[in-house]
Design an enzyme around this catalytic site. Structure first.
Site, PDB file in Angstrom:
ATOM      1  N   GLN A 149       0.700  -1.333  -0.044  1.00 48.97           N
ATOM      2  CA  GLN A 149       0.293   0.279  -0.143  1.00 48.97           C
ATOM      3  C   GLN A 149       1.228   1.337   0.039  1.00 48.97           C
ATOM      4  OE1 GLN A 149      -3.064  -0.126   2.790  1.00 48.97           O
ATOM      5  NE2 GLN A 149      -3.393  -2.303   2.525  1.00 48.97           N
ATOM      6  N   HIS A 194      -2.101   1.458   5.121  1.00 53.05           N
ATOM      7  CA  HIS A 194      -3.525   2.566   5.415  1.00 53.05           C
ATOM      8  C   HIS A 194      -2.666   4.056   5.609  1.00 53.05           C
ATOM      9  CE1 HIS A 194      -6.646  -0.295   7.064  1.00 53.05           C
ATOM     10  NE2 HIS A 194      -5.922  -0.649   6.078  1.00 53.05           N
ATOM     11  N   TYR A 243     -16.569  10.974  12.138  1.00 49.85           N
ATOM     12  CA  TYR A 243     -17.893   9.880  10.809  1.00 49.85           C
ATOM     13  C   TYR A 243     -17.676   8.863  11.844  1.00 49.85           C
ATOM     14  CZ  TYR A 243     -18.176  13.672   7.992  1.00 49.85           C
ATOM     15  OH  TYR A 243     -18.957  14.896   6.896  1.00 49.85           O
TER      16      TYR A 243
END
Length: 412
Positions: A117, A179, A292
């Site tokens: 990633q 991430h 969120y």
């Protein structure tokens, strides 16, 4: 006291500050309307297929990640191993652009790219490029034991980048290669939004707890969208400026890993798509100071056990997503169609999917709720979706021999 305020309070942000942050209802604060029912998508077989024409523009890109256009129409494309490419008049220059920092090109490729990633990620041309020549980049920096997301800028003279300068780096490093985020989006006031991932999945930990809980820590950059001035300084009107226990760069929090983010000039709003853990991918309407929910509120399941990540999928104090994909699409890249090039697509969102190997067309009502969805099959992992200066949509595919595709409705 809601779950969200309890967790935020545990990280040192007072309850009164949490209440002020959420306004009692995060969704109301975000949209100015009562919280709508979250729209959960069925398995993709139940969605209509959009008839389109896909035209290859460029081939032979090694894991391209982000793209942006220069004022003269040339297109800049990042490749995760650490290269910047340029497309002139529809032709890919075989020689990468010089001047990418050695740390991005060498250390990232050797130590983080292989772990799946990391690498050179997004690119964003400064709105005033014609006057200042600045181009901005996000990338993974460090090694397997300690790494994080950086943002840098350099001046581009049409051939070479000069004066590479790091303007931001995350304030908590992590282990592993998961991430990083990270999309770059300019707002109309020439401030820059940067999405930062939560740091990774269990068993990756930090300070004796799963690292993903950092998404609820207002002092940490992990799991946030941050907002910067063009030089990396903090805008004085950021929502957490002056709040005890919070980092002034934070613009929104409670995110897992946003890899699609775009400014909607028609609705004057910011949209983001983010990866869930095992299902539970989300489309969110972002607003400053709003939480969120990740990982306290989520539709996701754990990779190892299949159990729910969170005890609930909705709670006061957290903004609900506008769309949840229960069947994983792995969203990356997001665009809102503007202008008159394709009238029937005007105002629609187009979300790329890595696992879904498609683009989702999302139709919205005046309140920004998703009222219809269709599938645009690509047949390859979709890493980025952007609208070009010519009004067409363009797609980057994530592969060792990735492609740039032009996407138009069939028959146009």
């Amino acid at each position: 006291m809601g779950i969200g305020c309890a967790v935020v309070a545990a990280f040192g942000l007072g309850l009164s500050q949490c209440a002020a942050q959420t306004g009692g209802s995060a969704q109301t604060a975000a949209s100015g309307a009562a919280r709508p029912a979250t729209l959960l998508s069925p398995d993709p077989e139940g969605l209509p297929v959009e008839p389109v024409t896909l035209t290859p523009v460029v081939q032979g890109l090694e894991h391209p990640w982000g793209m942006d256009w220069l004022p003269n129409g040339d297109l800049l494309i990042t490749e995760r191993p650490g290269r910047l490419r340029i497309v002139r008049a529809g032709t890919l220059d075989p020689v990468p652009v010089a001047g990418v920092a050695p740390v991005a090109a060498d250390v990232v490729a050797e130590q983080l790219f292989a772990s799946s990633q990391g690498g050179l990620l997004d690119v964003a041309v400064h709105p005033g490029f014609a006057d200042n020549g600045w181009v901005y980049f996000s990338y993974a920096h460090g090694d397997q034991q300690a790494n994080g997301t950086r943002v840098a800028r350099a001046r581009f003279d049409g051939r070479t980048l000069r004066g590479w300068q790091v303007i931001f780096e995350v304030n908590r490093t992590k282990a592993g290669g998961q991430h990083f985020g990270s999309r770059l989006v300019w707002l109309p006031d020439d401030t820059l939004l940067v999405s930062i991932g939560d740091g990774g999945n269990p068993p990756v930990s930090l300070d004796g707890a799963w690292i993903r809980l950092q998404a609820q820590n207002p002092a940490s950059h992990l799991g946030k969208v941050i907002r910067l001035r063009e030089d990396g300084s903090i805008p004085p009107d950021n929502p957490f400026v002056g709040r005890k226990g919070a980092n002034a760069a934070v613009w929104s929090l409670g995110h897992r890993n946003i890899q699609g983010m775009t400014y909607d000039a028609v609705r004057r709003s910011v949209w983001a798509t983010e990866h869930g853990s095992r299902g539970g991918d989300e489309l969110n309407l972002l607003s400053p100071g709003i939480n969120y929910g990740w990982p306290i509120v989520s539709h996701s399941r754990e990779y190892d056990s299949g159990r729910s990540v969170a005890p609930t999928s909705s709670s006061p104090g957290f903004a609900d997503p506008r769309r949840v994909w229960m069947a994983t699409i792995a969203p990356s890249g997001l665009a809102v169609m503007q202008g008159d090039r394709v009238p029937q697509w005007r105002g629609n969102l187009f979300a790329g999917g890595l696992v879904a190997r498609s683009v989702r067309r999302l139709q919205l009502n005046e309140s920004g709720d998703v009222i219809a969805e269709s599938i645009i099959p690509i047949g390859e992992r979709v890493r980025d979706v952007r609208q070009g200066p010519d009004g067409d949509l363009y797609v980057l595919t994530d592969a060792p021999q990735g492609r740039l595709l032009r996407l138009r409705p069939a028959g146009t």
